[in-house]
Structures are given as C-alpha cells and as structure tokens.
Design a protein around this motif. Structure first.
Motif, PDB file in Angstrom:
ATOM      1  N   GLY A 147       0.812  -1.198   0.000  1.00  0.00           N
ATOM      2  CA  GLY A 147       0.000   0.000   0.000  1.00  0.00           C
ATOM      3  C   GLY A 147       0.851   1.256   0.000  1.00  0.00           C
ATOM      4  O   GLY A 147       2.001   1.258  -0.416  1.00  0.00           O
ATOM      5  N   ARG A 148       0.267   2.332   0.496  1.00  0.00           N
ATOM      6  CA  ARG A 148       0.962   3.620   0.516  1.00  0.00           C
ATOM      7  C   ARG A 148       1.798   3.759   1.771  1.00  0.00           C
ATOM      8  O   ARG A 148       1.348   3.406   2.866  1.00  0.00           O
ATOM      9  CB  ARG A 148      -0.065   4.753   0.451  1.00  0.00           C
ATOM     10  N   TRP A 149       3.019   4.284   1.619  1.00  0.00           N
ATOM     11  CA  TRP A 149       3.886   4.542   2.755  1.00  0.00           C
ATOM     12  C   TRP A 149       4.838   5.675   2.426  1.00  0.00           C
ATOM     13  O   TRP A 149       5.020   6.032   1.265  1.00  0.00           O
ATOM     14  CB  TRP A 149       4.614   3.287   3.210  1.00  0.00           C
ATOM     15  N   ILE A 150       5.415   6.270   3.464  1.00  0.00           N
ATOM     16  CA  ILE A 150       6.263   7.453   3.340  1.00  0.00           C
ATOM     17  C   ILE A 150       7.646   7.119   3.873  1.00  0.00           C
ATOM     18  O   ILE A 150       7.774   6.573   4.970  1.00  0.00           O
ATOM     19  CB  ILE A 150       5.651   8.626   4.132  1.00  0.00           C
ATOM     20  N   ASP A 151       8.666   7.471   3.105  1.00  0.00           N
ATOM     21  CA  ASP A 151      10.054   7.258   3.502  1.00  0.00           C
ATOM     22  C   ASP A 151      10.731   8.619   3.669  1.00  0.00           C
ATOM     23  O   ASP A 151      10.738   9.421   2.736  1.00  0.00           O
ATOM     24  CB  ASP A 151      10.789   6.434   2.447  1.00  0.00           C
ATOM     25  N   VAL A 152      11.267   8.881   4.854  1.00  0.00           N
ATOM     26  CA  VAL A 152      11.987  10.124   5.128  1.00  0.00           C
ATOM     27  C   VAL A 152      13.458   9.780   5.306  1.00  0.00           C
ATOM     28  O   VAL A 152      13.815   9.023   6.215  1.00  0.00           O
ATOM     29  CB  VAL A 152      11.450  10.832   6.391  1.00  0.00           C
ATOM     30  N   ASN A 153      14.316  10.311   4.424  1.00  0.00           N
ATOM     31  CA  ASN A 153      15.752  10.059   4.482  1.00  0.00           C
ATOM     32  C   ASN A 153      16.416  11.295   5.084  1.00  0.00           C
ATOM     33  O   ASN A 153      16.476  12.357   4.453  1.00  0.00           O
ATOM     34  CB  ASN A 153      16.287   9.775   3.080  1.00  0.00           C
ATOM     35  N   LEU A 154      16.898  11.162   6.318  1.00  0.00           N
ATOM     36  CA  LEU A 154      17.506  12.290   7.025  1.00  0.00           C
ATOM     37  C   LEU A 154      18.845  12.687   6.423  1.00  0.00           C
ATOM     38  O   LEU A 154      19.236  13.849   6.504  1.00  0.00           O
ATOM     39  CB  LEU A 154      17.661  11.955   8.510  1.00  0.00           C
ATOM     40  N   THR A 155      19.549  11.757   5.815  1.00  0.00           N
ATOM     41  CA  THR A 155      20.838  12.057   5.199  1.00  0.00           C
ATOM     42  C   THR A 155      20.668  12.950   3.983  1.00  0.00           C
ATOM     43  O   THR A 155      21.389  13.942   3.823  1.00  0.00           O
ATOM     44  CB  THR A 155      21.573  10.757   4.805  1.00  0.00           C
ATOM     45  N   THR A 156      19.715  12.618   3.136  1.00  0.00           N
ATOM     46  CA  THR A 156      19.508  13.381   1.893  1.00  0.00           C
ATOM     47  C   THR A 156      18.475  14.490   2.051  1.00  0.00           C
ATOM     48  O   THR A 156      18.233  15.233   1.099  1.00  0.00           O
ATOM     49  CB  THR A 156      19.077  12.447   0.747  1.00  0.00           C
ATOM     50  N   GLN A 157      17.862  14.586   3.249  1.00  0.00           N
ATOM     51  CA  GLN A 157      16.809  15.580   3.495  1.00  0.00           C
ATOM     52  C   GLN A 157      15.727  15.469   2.419  1.00  0.00           C
ATOM     53  O   GLN A 157      15.350  16.444   1.775  1.00  0.00           O
ATOM     54  CB  GLN A 157      17.386  17.003   3.568  1.00  0.00           C
ATOM     55  N   SER A 158      15.248  14.245   2.230  1.00  0.00           N
ATOM     56  CA  SER A 158      14.219  14.010   1.216  1.00  0.00           C
ATOM     57  C   SER A 158      13.121  13.115   1.777  1.00  0.00           C
ATOM     58  O   SER A 158      13.328  12.356   2.728  1.00  0.00           O
ATOM     59  CB  SER A 158      14.825  13.382  -0.037  1.00  0.00           C
ATOM     60  N   LEU A 159      11.960  13.230   1.174  1.00  0.00           N
ATOM     61  CA  LEU A 159      10.809  12.409   1.519  1.00  0.00           C
ATOM     62  C   LEU A 159      10.286  11.820   0.217  1.00  0.00           C
ATOM     63  O   LEU A 159      10.118  12.549  -0.763  1.00  0.00           O
ATOM     64  CB  LEU A 159       9.734  13.274   2.188  1.00  0.00           C
ATOM     65  N   THR A 160      10.029  10.510   0.227  1.00  0.00           N
ATOM     66  CA  THR A 160       9.485   9.846  -0.948  1.00  0.00           C
ATOM     67  C   THR A 160       8.198   9.144  -0.559  1.00  0.00           C
ATOM     68  O   THR A 160       8.158   8.437   0.451  1.00  0.00           O
ATOM     69  CB  THR A 160      10.489   8.844  -1.546  1.00  0.00           C
ATOM     70  N   ALA A 161       7.162   9.361  -1.351  1.00  0.00           N
ATOM     71  CA  ALA A 161       5.883   8.676  -1.177  1.00  0.00           C
ATOM     72  C   ALA A 161       5.894   7.449  -2.076  1.00  0.00           C
ATOM     73  O   ALA A 161       6.249   7.542  -3.254  1.00  0.00           O
ATOM     74  CB  ALA A 161       4.743   9.607  -1.559  1.00  0.00           C
ATOM     75  N   TYR A 162       5.534   6.311  -1.503  1.00  0.00           N
ATOM     76  CA  TYR A 162       5.545   5.043  -2.235  1.00  0.00           C
ATOM     77  C   TYR A 162       4.159   4.417  -2.261  1.00  0.00           C
ATOM     78  O   TYR A 162       3.388   4.548  -1.307  1.00  0.00           O
ATOM     79  CB  TYR A 162       6.466   4.026  -1.548  1.00  0.00           C
TER      80      TYR A 162
END
Length: 132
Positions: free
Chosen positions: A17-32
């Motif tokens: 399903g839908r989930w959110i990934d927050v990468n603190l190293t790259t300061q990015s958020l990806t919706a999957y």
C-alpha cells in the motif's frame, strides 16, 4: 588465518500500500505505493539539537491547519499537519524556504504545496519510515 566478522545486512523494507520514507541524510521524503516511488520532495528535518526521531511509525492524526508551539516559538495555522509520533509531524512550512537543510525542532518541514499533495495522498495509518 583471519576471518572477518559477518556484516549484518537488514532485510530490505517491503511495505504494501501507501507509505512514506523520510531520508535524514539526503533531506528528502518519498511517497511510495508498494515498491514504486510516486513522488519525492526535498524537506528540512530536525537539527542536531532537536533531532527527528528514527524508526517506523504511522500517521495517527491529520489536521488541515494547526497551531504549533514549543520553547521559543509559536507558529499559528501551520498547514497540512500529519503527526506520526508524539509531537513529531510532517507539515507545510511558511516561515523558511531553506529546504534541504536541517532547520526544525524535529518535525519534517515541507514546502506548503508539497505538504498539501502529501496530506491529500496519505491517510491516517499510513506508515512513516524515518532513517539516515
């Protein structure tokens, strides 16, 4: 003969399903959606003094607008707030435009338009994975 210690490799994340990934190293958020990335945004997370929590959480409440305050700050009408752990949330940000640099008191700051997209896309219960 010298034997190297085995290196532990955690299993790859696999969410349905839908989930959110927050990468603190790259300061990015990806919706999957499953294993497919559907959108990526540059964010600002917590500073070293106020780090963003790491781990796997779930959005537990959503507010189209909410006041936020803490030691030394009061922010009225913060747009598109989604809390995922205690007082930590994903939300729009009108008080800075320095995305890509840690700036917050632990929350995940998004540009307001990006936060609006995410708010409409995610539901209460959506997994939020935060990591370095």
């Amino acid at each position: 003969m010298y034997e190297e210690e085995p290196v532990y490799e955690p299993p790859p994340l696999s969410f349905e399903g839908r989930w959110i990934d927050v990468n603190l190293t790259t300061q990015s958020l990806t919706a999957y959606e499953g294993d497919a990335a559907v959108n990526t945004f540059i964010v600002s997370t917590g500073t070293w003094e106020h780090p963003t929590v790491t781990g796997q959480f779930a959005v537990y409440v959503k507010y189209a607008s909410a006041d936020m305050s803490g030691p030394g700050y009061y922010l009225p009408n913060v747009p598109y707030v989604m809390y995922f752990y205690e007082g930590y949330g994903l939300h729009g940000t009108y008080w800075h435009n320095n995305f890509g640099v840690p700036m917050s008191h632990g929350c995940v700051n998004l540009q307001t338009d990006d936060a609006g997209w995410l708010f409409d896309w995610a539901a209460v219960g959506t997994t939020v994975n935060v990591h370095y």
